[in-house]
Design a protein around this motif. Sequence first.
Motif, PDB file in Angstrom:
ATOM      1  N   LYS A   1       1.033   9.518  -2.065  1.00  5.15           N
ATOM      2  CA  LYS A   1       0.797  10.371  -0.900  1.00  5.15           C
ATOM      3  C   LYS A   1       1.517   9.851   0.339  1.00  5.15           C
ATOM      4  CE  LYS A   1      -2.985  12.533   1.692  1.00  5.15           C
ATOM      5  NZ  LYS A   1      -4.460  12.582   1.909  1.00  5.15           N
ATOM      6  N   LEU A   2       1.800   8.559   0.354  1.00  2.00           N
ATOM      7  CA  LEU A   2       2.453   7.940   1.511  1.00  2.00           C
ATOM      8  C   LEU A   2       3.973   7.850   1.352  1.00  2.00           C
ATOM      9  CD1 LEU A   2      -0.019   5.013   2.332  1.00  2.00           C
ATOM     10  CD2 LEU A   2      -0.041   7.366   3.172  1.00  2.00           C
ATOM     11  N   HIS A   3       4.499   8.466   0.309  1.00  4.77           N
ATOM     12  CA  HIS A   3       5.953   8.456   0.104  1.00  4.77           C
ATOM     13  C   HIS A   3       6.601   9.560   0.936  1.00  4.77           C
ATOM     14  CE1 HIS A   3       5.536   6.214  -4.013  1.00  4.77           C
ATOM     15  NE2 HIS A   3       5.144   5.510  -2.967  1.00  4.77           N
TER      16      HIS A   3
ATOM     17  N   TYR B   1       6.130   7.056   6.591  1.00  7.85           N
ATOM     18  CA  TYR B   1       5.655   5.808   5.992  1.00  7.85           C
ATOM     19  C   TYR B   1       6.805   4.962   5.441  1.00  7.85           C
ATOM     20  CZ  TYR B   1       1.050   7.694   6.738  1.00  7.85           C
ATOM     21  OH  TYR B   1      -0.075   8.209   7.338  1.00  7.85           O
TER      22      TYR B   1
ATOM     23  N   THR C   1       1.088   4.096  -3.229  1.00  6.42           N
ATOM     24  CA  THR C   1       0.381   5.343  -2.906  1.00  6.42           C
ATOM     25  C   THR C   1       1.373   6.492  -2.802  1.00  6.42           C
ATOM     26  OG1 THR C   1      -1.208   4.019  -1.619  1.00  6.42           O
ATOM     27  CG2 THR C   1      -1.284   6.416  -1.352  1.00  6.42           C
TER      28      THR C   1
ATOM     29  N   ILE D   1       0.833  -1.211   0.000  1.00  2.24           N
ATOM     30  CA  ILE D   1       0.000   0.000   0.000  1.00  2.24           C
ATOM     31  C   ILE D   1       0.862   1.254   0.000  1.00  2.24           C
ATOM     32  CG2 ILE D   1      -1.590   1.384   1.408  1.00  2.24           C
ATOM     33  CD1 ILE D   1      -2.984  -0.837  -0.089  1.00  2.24           C
TER      34      ILE D   1
ATOM     35  N   ARG E   1      -8.793   3.030  -1.518  1.00  2.00           N
ATOM     36  CA  ARG E   1      -8.514   3.313  -2.935  1.00  2.00           C
ATOM     37  C   ARG E   1      -7.958   2.084  -3.639  1.00  2.00           C
ATOM     38  NH1 ARG E   1      -6.853   8.398  -0.944  1.00  2.00           N
ATOM     39  NH2 ARG E   1      -4.688   7.701  -0.824  1.00  2.00           N
ATOM     40  N   ALA E   2      -7.095   1.336  -2.955  1.00  2.00           N
ATOM     41  CA  ALA E   2      -6.522   0.126  -3.551  1.00  2.00           C
ATOM     42  C   ALA E   2      -7.605  -0.912  -3.813  1.00  2.00           C
ATOM     43  CB  ALA E   2      -5.447  -0.449  -2.627  1.00  2.00           C
TER      44      ALA E   2
ATOM     45  N   GLU F   1      -4.887   8.241   6.750  1.00  4.96           N
ATOM     46  CA  GLU F   1      -4.232   8.202   5.446  1.00  4.96           C
ATOM     47  C   GLU F   1      -4.065   6.764   4.957  1.00  4.96           C
ATOM     48  OE1 GLU F   1      -0.658  10.404   6.303  1.00  4.96           O
ATOM     49  OE2 GLU F   1      -1.440  12.193   5.308  1.00  4.96           O
TER      50      GLU F   1
ATOM     51  N   ASP G   1      -7.535   5.388   3.986  1.00  2.07           N
ATOM     52  CA  ASP G   1      -7.948   5.923   2.678  1.00  2.07           C
ATOM     53  C   ASP G   1      -7.189   5.241   1.541  1.00  2.07           C
ATOM     54  OD1 ASP G   1      -9.684   7.637   3.934  1.00  2.07           O
ATOM     55  OD2 ASP G   1      -8.341   9.383   3.851  1.00  2.07           O
ATOM     56  N   ALA G   2      -5.891   4.981   1.762  1.00  2.00           N
ATOM     57  CA  ALA G   2      -5.077   4.305   0.740  1.00  2.00           C
ATOM     58  C   ALA G   2      -5.566   2.879   0.508  1.00  2.00           C
ATOM     59  CB  ALA G   2      -3.612   4.311   1.154  1.00  2.00           C
TER      60      ALA G   2
END
Length: 312
Positions: A54-56, A60, A52, A48, A303-304, A296, A299-300
Amino acid sequence: MAKENFTAVTEFILLGLTDHPDLKIILFVLFLVIYAITLLGNLGMIFIIQITPKLHTPMYFFLSCLSFVDACYSSVIAPKMLISFLVVKETISFSACIVQHLFFGVFITTEGFLLSVMAYDRYVAIVNPLLYSVAMSKRTCVGLVIGSFIGGMINSLTHTVSLGRLSFCGSNVVSHFFCDVPPLLKLSCSDTTMNELLLLTFSGVIAMATFLIVIISYVFIAVAILRIRSAAGRQKAFSTCASHLTAVTIFYGTLSFSYIQPSSQYSVEQEKVVSVFYTLVIPMLNPLIYSLRNKEVKDAVKRAIEMTYFPC
């Protein structure tokens, strides 16, 4: 003259958790489910985070490393433990026992370092947000993770080498489900004073040092959060730390109960229960803690799932 009757131990018999056949079946199913959830949860967390954008972020990145470590050190213990429920007598060679201890020590010590690194990351993010991108650069993050693994390797090698130098010439029955230091020291016919000193010193110093980093980081974080005027701002800042704080409390609480105590207070049954918790339960709980308490990540995951089952 008694030495003539001694035979060097080449393998150990692991007694496991129980010798009751009916209970073995129940425990096999239970721990198989726990191990499956552990692998699915931790590898899923890594996946995940990777897919994603946004999680980079540093937080994370450290979480994905923590998930990798959890999956690894659970895998060092769980397969052998599951086999023990299916056979009458579970044996492990001396060399395999040493290797199991080495890898388990590396991963569990690395986890302690990573948790302190994650606390420092939250400290920088909340106390010095304007310097966050500079202080927690990619190079710094990679260096902290590599340093954690090196620390884990040094600690584990110290105990493993000292353990490998001991003589085992009496009973080869280990009252445990894996090759941990305390039960092995009980079987040695050598002087184990140095091993006990190393265990108490290294484990104690590392645990205290990493735990102090966590405590000091959270003291500054708490002060910074209390200075935030809006309730919504305080709630948002605290929510980014809640999952990590929960994981830290469970991890250090369990390990301190298990390792940082004199051998005279060592209890086999107590050690087995505690060991089950930190070798199998904690690696399963960590991805659940970080996913259920983190918007977060939730939400990820949503979406996955939507991209997989509802691509249109």
